[in-house]
Design an enzyme around this catalytic site. Structure first.
Site, PDB file in Angstrom:
ATOM      1  N   HIS A   1       2.160   3.438  -9.165  1.00 22.81           N
ATOM      2  CA  HIS A   1       2.097   1.875  -9.251  1.00 22.81           C
ATOM      3  C   HIS A   1       3.388   1.279 -10.113  1.00 22.81           C
ATOM      4  O   HIS A   1       3.834   0.145  -9.848  1.00 22.81           O
ATOM      5  CB  HIS A   1       0.514   1.947 -10.144  1.00 22.81           C
ATOM      6  CG  HIS A   1      -0.457   2.163  -9.206  1.00 22.81           C
ATOM      7  ND1 HIS A   1      -0.511   2.024  -8.015  1.00 22.81           N
ATOM      8  CD2 HIS A   1      -1.415   3.021  -9.846  1.00 22.81           C
ATOM      9  CE1 HIS A   1      -1.737   2.375  -7.468  1.00 22.81           C
ATOM     10  NE2 HIS A   1      -2.078   3.137  -8.452  1.00 22.81           N
TER      11      HIS A   1
ATOM     12  N   ASP B   1       0.930  -1.218  -0.011  1.00 23.14           N
ATOM     13  CA  ASP B   1      -0.084   0.132   0.056  1.00 23.14           C
ATOM     14  C   ASP B   1       0.894   1.232  -0.008  1.00 23.14           C
ATOM     15  O   ASP B   1       1.854   1.153   0.713  1.00 23.14           O
ATOM     16  CB  ASP B   1      -0.793   0.020   1.299  1.00 23.14           C
ATOM     17  CG  ASP B   1      -2.230   1.054   1.053  1.00 23.14           C
ATOM     18  OD1 ASP B   1      -2.400   1.298   0.122  1.00 23.14           O
ATOM     19  OD2 ASP B   1      -2.749   1.022   2.235  1.00 23.14           O
TER      20      ASP B   1
ATOM     21  N   LEU C   1      10.051 -20.664  -4.914  1.00 22.32           N
ATOM     22  CA  LEU C   1       9.113 -19.785  -4.297  1.00 22.32           C
ATOM     23  C   LEU C   1       7.746 -20.025  -4.976  1.00 22.32           C
ATOM     24  O   LEU C   1       7.464 -20.015  -6.080  1.00 22.32           O
ATOM     25  CB  LEU C   1       9.383 -18.490  -4.463  1.00 22.32           C
ATOM     26  CG  LEU C   1       8.489 -17.335  -3.746  1.00 22.32           C
ATOM     27  CD1 LEU C   1       8.305 -17.460  -2.278  1.00 22.32           C
ATOM     28  CD2 LEU C   1       9.094 -16.024  -4.292  1.00 22.32           C
TER      29      LEU C   1
HETATM   30  C1  IPE Z   1      -5.571  -2.624  -0.354  1.00 23.40           C
HETATM   31  O1  IPE Z   1      -5.303  -1.231  -0.217  1.00 23.40           O
HETATM   32  C2  IPE Z   1      -5.485  -3.289  -1.454  1.00 23.40           C
HETATM   33  C3  IPE Z   1      -4.295  -3.457  -2.008  1.00 23.40           C
HETATM   34  C4  IPE Z   1      -3.245  -3.110  -1.629  1.00 23.40           C
HETATM   35  C5  IPE Z   1      -4.427  -4.193  -3.290  1.00 23.40           C
HETATM   36  P1  IPE Z   1      -6.302  -0.122  -0.439  1.00 23.40           P
HETATM   37  O2  IPE Z   1      -5.452   1.221  -0.596  1.00 23.40           O
HETATM   38  O3  IPE Z   1      -7.254  -0.440  -1.717  1.00 23.40           O
HETATM   39  O4  IPE Z   1      -7.090  -0.106   0.911  1.00 23.40           O
HETATM   40  P2  IPE Z   1      -7.895   0.890   1.641  1.00 23.40           P
HETATM   41  O5  IPE Z   1      -8.939   1.390   1.097  1.00 23.40           O
HETATM   42  O6  IPE Z   1      -6.919   1.913   2.050  1.00 23.40           O
HETATM   43  O7  IPE Z   1      -8.342   0.076   2.760  1.00 23.40           O
HETATM   44  C1  IPE Z   2      -1.647   0.382  -3.259  1.00 24.26           C
HETATM   45  O1  IPE Z   2      -1.425   1.533  -3.464  1.00 24.26           O
HETATM   46  C2  IPE Z   2      -1.890  -0.128  -4.606  1.00 24.26           C
HETATM   47  C3  IPE Z   2      -3.263  -0.595  -4.917  1.00 24.26           C
HETATM   48  C4  IPE Z   2      -4.258  -0.531  -4.118  1.00 24.26           C
HETATM   49  C5  IPE Z   2      -3.628  -1.094  -6.232  1.00 24.26           C
HETATM   50  P1  IPE Z   2      -2.581   2.824  -3.595  1.00 24.26           P
HETATM   51  O2  IPE Z   2      -2.814   3.000  -4.759  1.00 24.26           O
HETATM   52  O3  IPE Z   2      -3.463   2.200  -2.504  1.00 24.26           O
HETATM   53  O4  IPE Z   2      -1.854   3.971  -2.716  1.00 24.26           O
HETATM   54  P2  IPE Z   2      -2.450   4.862  -1.887  1.00 24.26           P
HETATM   55  O5  IPE Z   2      -3.004   4.180  -0.581  1.00 24.26           O
HETATM   56  O6  IPE Z   2      -3.641   5.677  -2.427  1.00 24.26           O
HETATM   57  O7  IPE Z   2      -1.269   5.760  -1.238  1.00 24.26           O
HETATM   58 MG    MG Z   3      -3.997   2.450  -0.466  1.00 30.40          MG
END
Ligand code: IPE
Ligand code: IPE
Ligand code: MG
Length: 248
Positions: free
Chosen positions: A38, A21, A132
């Site tokens: 990303h 995240d 793995l």
């Molecule tokens: C959780 O992250 C899902 C992934 C990392 C793929 P999100 O960014 O979507 O989660 P919330 O919405 O902050 O809980």
């Molecule tokens: C995690 O990073 C990747 C996915 C959920 C696909 P985020 O896109 O949630 O990044 P933040 O949480 O908005 O910084």
């Molecule tokens: Mg996120």
């Protein structure tokens, strides 16, 4: 002593799960588009896969795209799908070379045909690998998974294939997408959020959680080592007392 030397290789987790995240915030902090974050996230993932393979971790589950992520703006969803296809195109040979097997959990029926076929192709091409096991959670949520499991079990019961009295925790698990995979001993979430976000709810009943403020694109081998070292300092009691554990 370097971080990697502080790891006790006799007490490694067999399965590590990661909520990757913070890509969006990482990019925003640099005045860039979330999508750029990303792309950087893929580089971090590459490093963590490499480190896990070097440590001989059995299973690494990474949360790449949740059921709820389908609700993001269309441009972001489609960029994430493109990144998935591009990464599989670029990395499949490396996976094969490093004896890494790719598998996936999630509702692949919701993926577009090209994303699904690229994913299935890499899963097939790496199916013989014995190193793995890299499990990508794609279009995944735990409630989706448990609902599917309940549906399949209900259908087996109504067809007379399963006696309701014979249902146990153990055989219920075999209806989950993670059937046959040991529960993760360690779950890492980056970016400072302290929640599970619908990830492996059943499987993480006794998992050790490790939260770090590091945003996913900044996570790498050293960060993984820190999480494992922290994990190895913990006493996992599974409801028992410390004394009982020492008696063994
Ligand atoms: C959780 O992250 C899902 C992934 C990392 C793929 P999100 O960014 O979507 O989660 P919330 O919405 O902050 O809980
Ligand atoms: C995690 O990073 C990747 C996915 C959920 C696909 P985020 O896109 O949630 O990044 P933040 O949480 O908005 O910084
Ligand atoms: Mg996120």
């Amino acid at each position: 002593m370097s971080l990697s030397e502080q790891i006790n290789t006799d007490r490694l987790p067999e399965h590590i799960a990661i909520i990757m995240d913070g890509n969006g915030r990482w990019a925003r902090q640099r005045g860039m588009d979330r999508i750029f974050g990303h792309h950087q996230g893929v580089k971090a993932l590459r490093e963590v896969i490499e480190a896990s393979a070097e440590l001989k971790i059995g299973h690494l589950t990474v949360y790449a795209f949740s059921t709820e992520n389908w609700g993001r703006p269309d441009e972001e969803v489609s960029a994430l799908m493109d990144i998935m296809v591009e990464s599989l195109n670029n990395e499949t040979d490396t996976l094969i070379k490093n004896n890494i097997r790719l598998s996936s959990i999630g509702d692949t029926g919701r993926l577009s045909a090209d994303v699904r076929s690229r994913l299935m192709e890499t899963i097939k091409l790496t199916s013989g690998a014995t190193g793995l096991n890299l499990i990508v959670a794609m279009s995944y949520s735990s409630r989706w998974e448990m609902t599917e499991a309940a549906r399949k079990l209900a259908s087996d019961i109504s067809a007379g294939r399963v006696d309701p009295e014979s249902v146990t925790e153990f055989n219920f698990s075999s209806y989950l997408a993670t059937a046959g995979i040991p529960d993760p001993e360690l779950m890492i979430r980056t970016s400072g959020e302290m929640r599970i976000s619908n990830f492996l709810l059943w499987q993480m009943a006794y998992t050790e959680f490790y939260f770090t403020d590091i945003l996913w694109p900044d996570f790498g081998k050293e960060e993984l080592y820190k999480a494992i070292i922290d994990f190895q300092k913990r006493e996992r009691r599974f409801g028992k007392t410390s004394e009982q554990l020492l008696d063994k």
